[in-house]
Design an enzyme around this catalytic site. Structure first.
Site, mmCIF file in Angstrom:
data_model
loop_
_atom_site.group_PDB
_atom_site.id
_atom_site.type_symbol
_atom_site.label_atom_id
_atom_site.label_comp_id
_atom_site.label_asym_id
_atom_site.label_seq_id
_atom_site.Cartn_x
_atom_site.Cartn_y
_atom_site.Cartn_z
ATOM 1 N N ASP A 1 7.076 42.930 30.359
ATOM 2 C CA ASP A 1 6.445 42.542 29.114
ATOM 3 C C ASP A 1 5.019 42.105 29.406
ATOM 4 O O ASP A 1 4.814 41.181 30.197
ATOM 5 C CB ASP A 1 7.235 41.393 28.458
ATOM 6 N N TYR B 1 8.872 51.673 13.040
ATOM 7 C CA TYR B 1 8.766 52.007 14.467
ATOM 8 C C TYR B 1 8.336 53.453 14.715
ATOM 9 O O TYR B 1 8.094 53.828 15.850
ATOM 10 C CB TYR B 1 10.095 51.701 15.174
ATOM 11 N N ASP C 1 9.197 51.288 21.478
ATOM 12 C CA ASP C 1 7.931 50.536 21.540
ATOM 13 C C ASP C 1 7.527 50.229 22.980
ATOM 14 O O ASP C 1 7.118 49.125 23.320
ATOM 15 C CB ASP C 1 8.018 49.251 20.710
ATOM 16 N N GLU D 1 22.294 43.546 22.749
ATOM 17 C CA GLU D 1 21.972 43.126 24.114
ATOM 18 C C GLU D 1 22.988 42.118 24.644
ATOM 19 O O GLU D 1 23.336 42.144 25.835
ATOM 20 C CB GLU D 1 20.574 42.526 24.162
ATOM 21 N N PHE E 1 15.053 55.447 19.505
ATOM 22 C CA PHE E 1 15.173 55.315 18.055
ATOM 23 C C PHE E 1 13.834 54.887 17.452
ATOM 24 O O PHE E 1 13.232 53.904 17.894
ATOM 25 C CB PHE E 1 16.240 54.275 17.694
#
Length: 249
Positions: free
Chosen positions: A246, A46, A133, A223, A41
């Site tokens: 990350d 974004y 992302d 989540e 998405f």
């Protein structure tokens, strides 16, 4: 590997680099002539990540195998021409813009389940949801393919049970009892067979809507509901934190 956990208590494999032979798996997968789908998405700002995600996923995600990329966006005119590998196909699907990012996040489950029913079930055998992302820096191959796959959060892997970011308020449909919980899964990368992803997304969206009717929002939105679902519907394969790392760590 002896330095990491490679099997869950319910005997599902945890995939780390060095625990599989990609050549053997590729040969087996090729014989099945399967198509895998990726849903992502790019809503509001974004859209900025589209080129980085798509160029890296086109190169590294199931390279050499058929992949359909389903890009949901409220701004399709921002998408420049993206050169895809011959075996890959990009489908751009226009979606509504929501005022709050939480609403966008929590509507994803509903959108995915509706498109599985109307379209995806006829086009792909396996379906994976990955956040836009993200950039891929190494190959992600058919070692991820299984009936129901969850990815262990890189931030939560070493946390003790009581420190994991589960929803604990009992009035939420995403609540996990204090003495329960296996791993903490990221909603940024999950998937499996189309049938199982349909069940997961329908159940999570149902929980989101019941929470909304009771004027409560789960701690980490979709989540939290994903973690509740995977607690009682055990994944048949887990990806290690290596698969969704990350860089802040």
């Amino acid at each position: 590997r002896r330095d990491v956990l490679v099997l869950t208590p319910w005997l599902a494999p945890i995939v780390w680099e060095g625990t599989f032979s990609r050549d053997i798996l590729n040969a087996q997968y090729m014989q099945k002539n399967l198509v895998t789908g990726v849903v992502t998405f790019a809503v509001k700002k974004y859209w900025f990540f589209i080129e980085g995600f798509m160029s890296s996923a086109n190169k590294y995600f199931l390279a050499g195998h058929q992949v359909n990329f389903y890009l949901f966006t409220d701004n399709p005119e921002q998408i420049s021409h993206l050169q895809m590998a011959p075996e890959n196909h990009l489908f751009v699907i226009t979606v509504q813009n929501h005022s709050q990012w939480q609403d966008i996040s929590m509507s994803r489950m509903d959108i995915i389940s509706r498109y599985i029913r109307s379209q995806f079930q006829y086009e792909v055998h396996y379906l994976y949801s990955i956040d836009i992302d993200v950039q891929l820096f190494e190959h992600i191959g058919v070692e991820i393919i299984d009936t129901l796959m969850g990815t262990i959060s890189s931030w939560q892997y070493t946390a003790r049970r009581e420190s994991k970011s589960y929803e604990t308020r009992t009035e939420s449909q995403a609540a996990i009892p204090k003495e329960e919980g296996d791993f903490y899964y990221t909603a940024s990368f999950y998937g499996g067979s189309v049938a199982e992803v349909y069940k997961l997304t329908r159940a999570c969206f149902k929980g989101v809507m019941e929470d909304r009717e009771n004027d409560i929002e789960a701690r980490w939105h979709d989540e939290s509901h994903l973690n509740k679902y995977l607690l009682y519907h055990k994944p048949t394969r887990l990806l290690s934190p290596e698969y969704y790392w990350d860089e802040e760590l």
